[in-house]
Design a protein around this motif. Structure first.
Motif, PDB file in Angstrom:
ATOM      1  N   ASP A   1      79.681 -74.413  88.532  1.00  0.00           N
ATOM      2  CA  ASP A   1      79.717 -74.925  87.165  1.00  0.00           C
ATOM      3  C   ASP A   1      78.808 -76.136  86.994  1.00  0.00           C
ATOM      4  OD1 ASP A   1      81.527 -72.967  86.469  1.00  0.00           O
ATOM      5  OD2 ASP A   1      83.289 -74.279  86.644  1.00  0.00           O
ATOM      6  N   ALA A   2      78.754 -76.983  88.029  1.00  0.00           N
ATOM      7  CA  ALA A   2      77.922 -78.183  87.962  1.00  0.00           C
ATOM      8  C   ALA A   2      76.438 -77.860  88.115  1.00  0.00           C
ATOM      9  CB  ALA A   2      78.355 -79.175  89.040  1.00  0.00           C
ATOM     10  N   VAL A   3      76.145 -76.828  88.906  1.00  0.00           N
ATOM     11  CA  VAL A   3      74.752 -76.444  89.177  1.00  0.00           C
ATOM     12  C   VAL A   3      74.651 -74.925  89.025  1.00  0.00           C
ATOM     13  CG1 VAL A   3      72.817 -76.647  90.790  1.00  0.00           C
ATOM     14  CG2 VAL A   3      74.669 -78.327  90.870  1.00  0.00           C
ATOM     15  N   PRO A   4      74.392 -74.431  87.841  1.00  0.00           N
ATOM     16  CA  PRO A   4      74.423 -72.979  87.607  1.00  0.00           C
ATOM     17  C   PRO A   4      73.314 -72.192  88.300  1.00  0.00           C
ATOM     18  CG  PRO A   4      74.702 -74.194  85.548  1.00  0.00           C
ATOM     19  CD  PRO A   4      74.255 -75.179  86.573  1.00  0.00           C
ATOM     20  N   GLU A   5      72.141 -72.799  88.506  1.00  0.00           N
ATOM     21  CA  GLU A   5      71.016 -72.072  89.088  1.00  0.00           C
ATOM     22  C   GLU A   5      70.291 -72.923  90.121  1.00  0.00           C
ATOM     23  OE1 GLU A   5      68.369 -70.798  86.041  1.00  0.00           O
ATOM     24  OE2 GLU A   5      69.700 -69.212  85.307  1.00  0.00           O
ATOM     25  N   VAL A   6      69.848 -72.266  91.187  1.00  0.00           N
ATOM     26  CA  VAL A   6      68.992 -72.920  92.176  1.00  0.00           C
ATOM     27  C   VAL A   6      67.970 -71.910  92.687  1.00  0.00           C
ATOM     28  CG1 VAL A   6      70.669 -74.642  92.962  1.00  0.00           C
ATOM     29  CG2 VAL A   6      70.567 -72.416  94.090  1.00  0.00           C
ATOM     30  N   ASP A   7      66.935 -72.439  93.300  1.00  0.00           N
ATOM     31  CA  ASP A   7      65.907 -71.594  93.916  1.00  0.00           C
ATOM     32  C   ASP A   7      66.134 -71.429  95.412  1.00  0.00           C
ATOM     33  OD1 ASP A   7      64.104 -71.490  91.476  1.00  0.00           O
ATOM     34  OD2 ASP A   7      64.206 -73.657  91.835  1.00  0.00           O
ATOM     35  N   ILE A   8      66.789 -72.428  96.006  1.00  0.00           N
ATOM     36  CA  ILE A   8      67.010 -72.447  97.461  1.00  0.00           C
ATOM     37  C   ILE A   8      68.476 -72.757  97.720  1.00  0.00           C
ATOM     38  CG2 ILE A   8      66.417 -73.598  99.639  1.00  0.00           C
ATOM     39  CD1 ILE A   8      63.734 -74.431  98.184  1.00  0.00           C
ATOM     40  N   LEU A   9      69.127 -71.907  98.479  1.00  0.00           N
ATOM     41  CA  LEU A   9      70.528 -72.119  98.850  1.00  0.00           C
ATOM     42  C   LEU A   9      70.623 -72.155 100.367  1.00  0.00           C
ATOM     43  CD1 LEU A   9      73.617 -72.226  98.378  1.00  0.00           C
ATOM     44  CD2 LEU A   9      73.568 -69.714  98.308  1.00  0.00           C
ATOM     45  N   VAL A  10      71.068 -73.282 100.894  1.00  0.00           N
ATOM     46  CA  VAL A  10      71.275 -73.414 102.336  1.00  0.00           C
ATOM     47  C   VAL A  10      72.775 -73.524 102.575  1.00  0.00           C
ATOM     48  CG1 VAL A  10      70.762 -74.697 104.432  1.00  0.00           C
ATOM     49  CG2 VAL A  10      69.055 -74.577 102.598  1.00  0.00           C
ATOM     50  N   ASN A  11      73.353 -72.452 103.092  1.00  0.00           N
ATOM     51  CA  ASN A  11      74.784 -72.414 103.405  1.00  0.00           C
ATOM     52  C   ASN A  11      74.994 -73.055 104.776  1.00  0.00           C
ATOM     53  OD1 ASN A  11      75.956 -70.813 101.120  1.00  0.00           O
ATOM     54  ND2 ASN A  11      74.439 -69.325 101.828  1.00  0.00           N
TER      55      ASN A  11
END
Length: 264
Positions: free
Chosen positions: A78-88
């Motif tokens: 909800d705080a960050v709806p979209e990103v280009d890079i996701l590091v789990n």
């Protein structure tokens, strides 16, 4: 090679310390806007301050959310709806003999180490696919291949990330979105440093001597015979997040000092 991530937005989960914080710094140096995540607001704020002291022009924000639950994960989304890079990167570990690991410990390990990445990837990969570009990483471990008997549930959870990463890479084939897992070995994080200091006191040796003993007794196949630094792990993560890594997907990328006895 000049890695430029300007115009890209990244989330690194569990990134207030250790490998996660080093990845944040590396991505920020490359020009990405980075979202730091931790469970508590004070540690998130401290992490932002620490990175800005090293990278003065870093573009950082933070979200305090416990990703061990669907509710906490949704708070981040909800705080960050979209990103280009996701590091789990989020992960926990615990030394417990197999016969003493109760069901709730197995469940917690999987909720934190595996399901947090499943939930976030399920959301963010859709937008990446629509935009035709994205990078998803799962921070696994050489323990996924060398399952440690002292913490089997940890090793099994990291092995699950290998399958998850490979499967998601196939789902996102030909979309411009890459998915990879990163396999660090023993790394000089705050937690590992504390463990070495504790064992050093018990055995009446120096911390440096304890590091050598730890590797000789637990990772004798290491080719560097030292702990990796968080920055060394982060360097591989930054490259894997870059446009230059566009042909690297579905891979298990090792940064474990040659511990794994395999040429594949």
């Amino acid at each position: 090679m000049q890695i430029d991530l300007s115009g890209k937005r990244a989330i690194v989960t569990g990134s207030t310390a250790g490998i996660g914080l080093a990845i944040v710094e590396g991505l920020a140096r490359a020009g990405a806007e980075v979202v730091i995540n931790g469970r508590k607001q004070d540690t998130v704020d401290a992490a932002i301050k620490a990175v800005k002291e090293k990278v003065s022009d870093a573009r950082l924000s933070g979200v305090a959310a416990d990703l061990s639950s669907a509710e906490g994960t949704q708070k981040l989304i909800d705080a960050v709806p979209e990103v280009d890079i996701l590091v789990n990167n989020l992960g926990i570990y615990e030394e417990t003999p197999f016969f003493d690991i109760e069901d709730d410990a197995w469940e917690e390990m999987f909720q934190v180490n595996v399901m947090s990445g499943v939930r976030l990837s399920r959301h963010y990969a859709k937008g990446m696919k629509e935009r035709g570009w994205g990078r998803i990483q799962f921070i696994s471990s050489e323990s996924a291949l060398n399952i440690p008997t002292a913490m089997m549930h940890y090793g099994v959870s990291k092995a699950a990330l290998q399958g998850l990463s490979r499967g998601l890479a196939k789902v996102l084939a030909e979309t411009g979105v890459t998915v990879n897992s990163i396999l660090p070995g023993p790394t000089r994080t705050e937690g590992v440093q504390e463990m070495l200091e504790e064992h050093a006191k018990e055995r009446d040796v120096s911390v440096d001597e304890m590091e050598t003993l730890f590797l000789e007794e637990n990772r004798a196949s290491s080719l560097i015979m030292r702990l990796a630094t968080p920055e060394e792990v982060a360097n591989l993560c930054v490259y894997t997040a870059s446009p230059q890594a566009s042909a690297t997907t579905g891979a298990a990328l090792r940064v474990e000092g040659g511990i794994v006895e395999s040429i594949t």
